[in-house]
Write an enzyme that holds these catalytic residues in place. Structure first.
Site, PDB file in Angstrom:
ATOM      1  N   ASP A  77       0.873  -1.174   0.000  1.00 41.44           N
ATOM      2  CA  ASP A  77       0.000   0.000   0.000  1.00 41.44           C
ATOM      3  C   ASP A  77       0.909   1.223   0.000  1.00 41.44           C
ATOM      4  O   ASP A  77       1.459   1.593   1.032  1.00 41.44           O
ATOM      5  CB  ASP A  77      -0.895  -0.013   1.247  1.00 41.44           C
ATOM      6  CG  ASP A  77      -1.794   1.208   1.323  1.00 41.44           C
ATOM      7  OD1 ASP A  77      -1.705   2.078   0.435  1.00 41.44           O
ATOM      8  OD2 ASP A  77      -2.586   1.294   2.283  1.00 41.44           O
ATOM      9  N   SER A 156      -0.861  14.880 -14.586  1.00 41.46           N
ATOM     10  CA  SER A 156      -2.037  14.875 -15.456  1.00 41.46           C
ATOM     11  C   SER A 156      -2.088  16.210 -16.172  1.00 41.46           C
ATOM     12  O   SER A 156      -1.670  17.243 -15.622  1.00 41.46           O
ATOM     13  CB  SER A 156      -3.318  14.686 -14.642  1.00 41.46           C
ATOM     14  OG  SER A 156      -4.465  14.963 -15.423  1.00 41.46           O
ATOM     15  N   TYR A 169      -8.354  17.304  -7.435  1.00 42.78           N
ATOM     16  CA  TYR A 169      -7.441  16.436  -8.181  1.00 42.78           C
ATOM     17  C   TYR A 169      -6.493  17.248  -9.060  1.00 42.78           C
ATOM     18  O   TYR A 169      -5.278  17.042  -9.054  1.00 42.78           O
ATOM     19  CB  TYR A 169      -8.247  15.466  -9.036  1.00 42.78           C
ATOM     20  CG  TYR A 169      -7.416  14.628  -9.975  1.00 42.78           C
ATOM     21  CD1 TYR A 169      -6.676  13.544  -9.502  1.00 42.78           C
ATOM     22  CD2 TYR A 169      -7.369  14.920 -11.341  1.00 42.78           C
ATOM     23  CE1 TYR A 169      -5.909  12.770 -10.370  1.00 42.78           C
ATOM     24  CE2 TYR A 169      -6.609  14.149 -12.205  1.00 42.78           C
ATOM     25  CZ  TYR A 169      -5.879  13.075 -11.720  1.00 42.78           C
ATOM     26  OH  TYR A 169      -5.116  12.322 -12.572  1.00 42.78           O
ATOM     27  N   LYS A 173      -2.431  17.614  -8.946  1.00 41.80           N
ATOM     28  CA  LYS A 173      -1.568  17.307 -10.083  1.00 41.80           C
ATOM     29  C   LYS A 173      -0.732  18.511 -10.500  1.00 41.80           C
ATOM     30  O   LYS A 173       0.373  18.354 -11.027  1.00 41.80           O
ATOM     31  CB  LYS A 173      -2.402  16.774 -11.247  1.00 41.80           C
ATOM     32  CG  LYS A 173      -2.924  15.357 -11.005  1.00 41.80           C
ATOM     33  CD  LYS A 173      -1.804  14.382 -10.682  1.00 41.80           C
ATOM     34  CE  LYS A 173      -2.266  12.951 -10.577  1.00 41.80           C
ATOM     35  NZ  LYS A 173      -1.161  12.017 -10.231  1.00 41.80           N
TER      36      LYS A 173
END
Length: 274
Positions: A77, A156, A169, A173
């Site tokens: 993880d 991204s 998000y 990024k």
């Protein structure tokens, strides 16, 4: 000056034979497995790390059968500081070194910012930025003592543009792009190259099947939203395959990219936002 490259073909400079690479998030059907496959195809020995142990095992098997090299699965993880440091050390020992670390974290919640809970916000930032920092930190523990290594961070194109419903998000990024630039600046003098790749709209084979045959209304709405985004903003006019993004990761992992430093390269079909 690396004058030895002058008489070589670019394909010769892209030979990763003998190099050792770790790819996180490589137990699914998306970008991680495509990156592991591309690096192995260039000759690297690869460790595939994912919380999905069975997926990592299956993808490692496919890589070995396709390319005949070393591909070792590891379960970890990577959202956990201790686990990611532990698995990088374990993978480094199993491979016999560490030349390339690809940080490919994927965890996010989408939605209007005012509807986010604290847990959703923390989850998205941790899964899209903090986890990647953990991986880079773990890699540096092994790269700095030997004075060389390459870290590639997956960002991204959303880190450069805006989307409704992806405020957290995309902001994370953007942080990945800044982290890549700053980490490169801090460690290039110590032999560590840091670069990034920013995908756009990317469709793996399982996702493509869902998009073409949506099982419910929510997926149908998601499909129409994706189509609209492609029509309006992606100059190439289609989504990418994970393998097309992995092509850039493969290139940046090689000697052909040695004069690049701190850059994040968009592989997004010319995606932009007005």
């Amino acid at each position: 000056m690396p004058r030895h490259i002058i008489e070589k073909r670019v394909t010769e400079l892209m030979d990763l034979s003998g190099k050792k690479a770790i790819v996180t998030g490589s137990g699914g059907a998306g970008l991680g497995q495509a990156i592991a496959n591309r690096l192995a195809g260039l000759g690297a020995d690869v460790a595939l790390v994912d919380v999905n142990e069975e997926g990592a095992k299956e993808n490692a098997r496919i890589v070995r059968e396709r390319w005949g090299g070393t591909a070792i699965p590891f379960r970890a993880d990577v959202s956990d500081w201790d686990e990611v440091h532990g698995v990088v050390a374990e993978a480094r020992d199993a491979l016999g070194g560490l030349d390339i670390m690809v940080n490919n974290p994927v965890m996010l919640v989408s939605g209007a910012f005012d509807t986010y809970t604290k847990d959703q916000l923390d989850y998205t930032v941790h899964g899209s930025l903090t986890m990647l920092m953990y991986g880079a930190h773990a890699a540096l523990e092994h790269m700095l003592p030997v004075g060389h290594g390459r870290i590639i961070n997956i960002s991204s194109v959303g880190g450069r543009i805006q989307h409704r419903g992806l405020t957290v998000y995309n902001s994370a990024k953007s942080g990945v792009i800044g982290f890549t630039r700053n980490l490169a600046h801090e460690f290039v003098s110590r032999g560590i190259s840091v670069l990034g790749v920013a995908p756009g709209i990317m469709v793996s084979e399982p996702l493509e099947k869902l998009v073409l045959n949506p099982p419910d209304e929510q997926m149908r709405i998601g499909r129409e939203s994706m189509y609209e985004s492609i029509r309006q903003y992606v100059q190439v006019g289609r989504a990418s395959l994970p393998e097309e993004v992995a092509n850039m990761v493969g290139y940046l992992s090689t000697e052909a990219a040695d004069y690049m430093c701190g850059q994040t390269i968009d592989v997004a079909g010319g995606q932009y936002m007005n």
